[in-house]
Design a protein around this motif. Sequence first.
Motif, mmCIF file in Angstrom:
data_model
loop_
_atom_site.group_PDB
_atom_site.id
_atom_site.type_symbol
_atom_site.label_atom_id
_atom_site.label_comp_id
_atom_site.label_asym_id
_atom_site.label_seq_id
_atom_site.Cartn_x
_atom_site.Cartn_y
_atom_site.Cartn_z
ATOM 1 N N PRO A 183 0.788 -1.233 0.000
ATOM 2 C CA PRO A 183 0.000 0.000 0.000
ATOM 3 C C PRO A 183 0.819 1.282 0.000
ATOM 4 N N ASP A 184 2.081 1.201 0.392
ATOM 5 C CA ASP A 184 2.896 2.413 0.493
ATOM 6 C C ASP A 184 3.625 2.764 -0.804
ATOM 7 N N ARG A 185 3.549 1.892 -1.796
ATOM 8 C CA ARG A 185 4.232 2.190 -3.057
ATOM 9 C C ARG A 185 3.495 3.317 -3.774
ATOM 10 N N PRO A 186 4.233 4.310 -4.283
ATOM 11 C CA PRO A 186 3.578 5.425 -4.977
ATOM 12 C C PRO A 186 2.817 4.957 -6.216
ATOM 13 N N LYS A 187 1.722 5.634 -6.508
ATOM 14 C CA LYS A 187 0.948 5.332 -7.716
ATOM 15 C C LYS A 187 1.844 5.503 -8.938
ATOM 16 N N HIS A 188 1.677 4.600 -9.872
ATOM 17 C CA HIS A 188 2.410 4.599 -11.155
ATOM 18 C C HIS A 188 3.878 4.211 -11.020
ATOM 19 N N GLU A 189 4.365 3.917 -9.802
ATOM 20 C CA GLU A 189 5.733 3.408 -9.665
ATOM 21 C C GLU A 189 5.671 1.887 -9.753
ATOM 22 N N THR A 190 6.164 1.350 -10.844
ATOM 23 C CA THR A 190 6.170 -0.098 -11.023
ATOM 24 C C THR A 190 7.597 -0.608 -11.170
ATOM 25 N N VAL A 191 7.785 -1.828 -10.726
ATOM 26 C CA VAL A 191 9.094 -2.471 -10.832
ATOM 27 C C VAL A 191 8.875 -3.913 -11.266
ATOM 28 N N TYR A 232 0.456 -18.354 -17.370
ATOM 29 C CA TYR A 232 1.318 -17.544 -16.504
ATOM 30 C C TYR A 232 2.555 -17.133 -17.287
ATOM 31 N N ASP A 233 2.788 -15.833 -17.366
ATOM 32 C CA ASP A 233 3.942 -15.292 -18.076
ATOM 33 C C ASP A 233 4.965 -14.799 -17.066
ATOM 34 N N THR A 234 6.160 -15.340 -17.090
ATOM 35 C CA THR A 234 7.184 -14.929 -16.130
ATOM 36 C C THR A 234 8.119 -13.854 -16.677
ATOM 37 N N ALA A 235 7.996 -13.505 -17.944
ATOM 38 C CA ALA A 235 8.991 -12.633 -18.569
ATOM 39 C C ALA A 235 8.684 -11.147 -18.440
ATOM 40 N N HIS A 236 7.409 -10.790 -18.291
ATOM 41 C CA HIS A 236 7.051 -9.374 -18.405
ATOM 42 C C HIS A 236 6.269 -8.829 -17.215
ATOM 43 N N ARG A 237 6.136 -9.588 -16.151
ATOM 44 C CA ARG A 237 5.290 -9.135 -15.047
ATOM 45 C C ARG A 237 5.927 -7.998 -14.255
ATOM 46 N N ASP A 238 5.067 -7.028 -13.876
ATOM 47 C CA ASP A 238 5.538 -5.950 -13.025
ATOM 48 C C ASP A 238 4.694 -5.894 -11.760
ATOM 49 N N HIS A 239 5.081 -5.013 -10.866
ATOM 50 C CA HIS A 239 4.436 -4.910 -9.553
ATOM 51 C C HIS A 239 4.261 -3.440 -9.215
ATOM 52 N N GLY A 240 3.108 -3.103 -8.622
ATOM 53 C CA GLY A 240 2.858 -1.707 -8.275
ATOM 54 C C GLY A 240 1.804 -1.585 -7.203
ATOM 55 N N ASN A 290 -2.615 -9.416 -15.591
ATOM 56 C CA ASN A 290 -1.434 -9.306 -14.745
ATOM 57 C C ASN A 290 -0.528 -10.524 -14.818
ATOM 58 N N PHE A 291 -1.117 -11.708 -14.929
ATOM 59 C CA PHE A 291 -0.311 -12.925 -14.856
ATOM 60 C C PHE A 291 -0.087 -13.627 -16.189
ATOM 61 N N ALA A 292 -0.934 -13.380 -17.168
ATOM 62 C CA ALA A 292 -0.828 -14.141 -18.412
ATOM 63 C C ALA A 292 -0.520 -13.289 -19.639
ATOM 64 N N ASP A 293 -0.946 -12.039 -19.622
ATOM 65 C CA ASP A 293 -0.761 -11.173 -20.793
ATOM 66 C C ASP A 293 0.331 -10.144 -20.527
ATOM 67 N N GLU A 294 0.841 -9.586 -21.581
ATOM 68 C CA GLU A 294 1.857 -8.537 -21.446
ATOM 69 C C GLU A 294 1.162 -7.183 -21.285
ATOM 70 N N ARG A 295 0.350 -7.056 -20.222
ATOM 71 C CA ARG A 295 -0.399 -5.817 -19.986
ATOM 72 C C ARG A 295 -0.251 -5.448 -18.513
ATOM 73 N N VAL A 327 -1.693 -3.789 -15.475
ATOM 74 C CA VAL A 327 -2.948 -3.251 -14.955
ATOM 75 C C VAL A 327 -2.722 -2.080 -14.014
ATOM 76 N N TYR A 328 -1.460 -1.750 -13.725
ATOM 77 C CA TYR A 328 -1.156 -0.575 -12.915
ATOM 78 C C TYR A 328 -1.202 0.696 -13.758
ATOM 79 N N ASP A 329 -1.309 0.547 -15.055
ATOM 80 C CA ASP A 329 -1.488 1.670 -15.973
ATOM 81 C C ASP A 329 -2.979 1.993 -16.079
ATOM 82 N N ASP A 330 -3.345 3.254 -15.900
ATOM 83 C CA ASP A 330 -4.760 3.635 -15.876
ATOM 84 C C ASP A 330 -5.500 3.209 -17.134
ATOM 85 N N GLU A 331 -4.873 3.414 -18.293
ATOM 86 C CA GLU A 331 -5.570 3.103 -19.546
ATOM 87 C C GLU A 331 -5.789 1.601 -19.705
#
Length: 217
Positions: free
Chosen positions: A45-53, A88-96, A125-130, A132-136
């Motif tokens: 919960p403390d991670r800033p909005k739009h900061e993904t890693v 499940y895609d392990t290559a492109h997942r991010d976290h935010g 989030n887990f299967a596609d290269e998309r 979901v932390y991006d608003d659009e």
Amino acid sequence: MRVEIWSDIACPWCYIGKARFERGLAEFAGRDEVEVVHRSFELDPDRPKHETVPVVEILREKYGRTEDEARGMEEHVAATARADGLPYDTAHRDHGNSFDIHRVLHLAKDRGRQSALLDLVYRANFADERSVYDDEVLIAVAVEAGLDEAEVRAVVADRSAYADEVRADEREAAELGARGVPFFVFDRRYGISGAQPVETFAQALERAWAAREPQST
């Protein structure tokens, strides 16, 4: 009977647990009389909005692992998910920060589309290269789930919209003793933590259902 599920879309075990619970529910004779409610829980919960890693970086930092070890952890979860028939895609997942996603899930609950949206968010989030932390992307996924685009955009833009509902879910999780997710509560009688086997969920449904029945004398 009501089953409440606390989860975060960032949690792969929540993705797996939802699928396993639904398989257990499908086997349950009283399934048509079970109301399933998904509740909010933020892992970061403390991670800033739009900061993904990248997820691998999060695993490396959180558990003090090398990059190879962190990748191995992610591959292990991926193998578990795939064994359950989940992509499940392990290559492109991010976290935010998932706060906005939870707010939109509450909108979806009001519109009767919560489970459908959660499935699509998990898939993105887990299967596609998309991301979901991006608003659009979040808006597009919500529209795919059947929500009105203008209404979703309004909720995403106003961070107070459904904020109270998210915080109420999180307070309740703390009161119930949930320290992690997924966390399943069956008719406020029994709780189960983690992505348990299908059989465990089926047994919990039967047990909670039996507890509702009047006892013979």
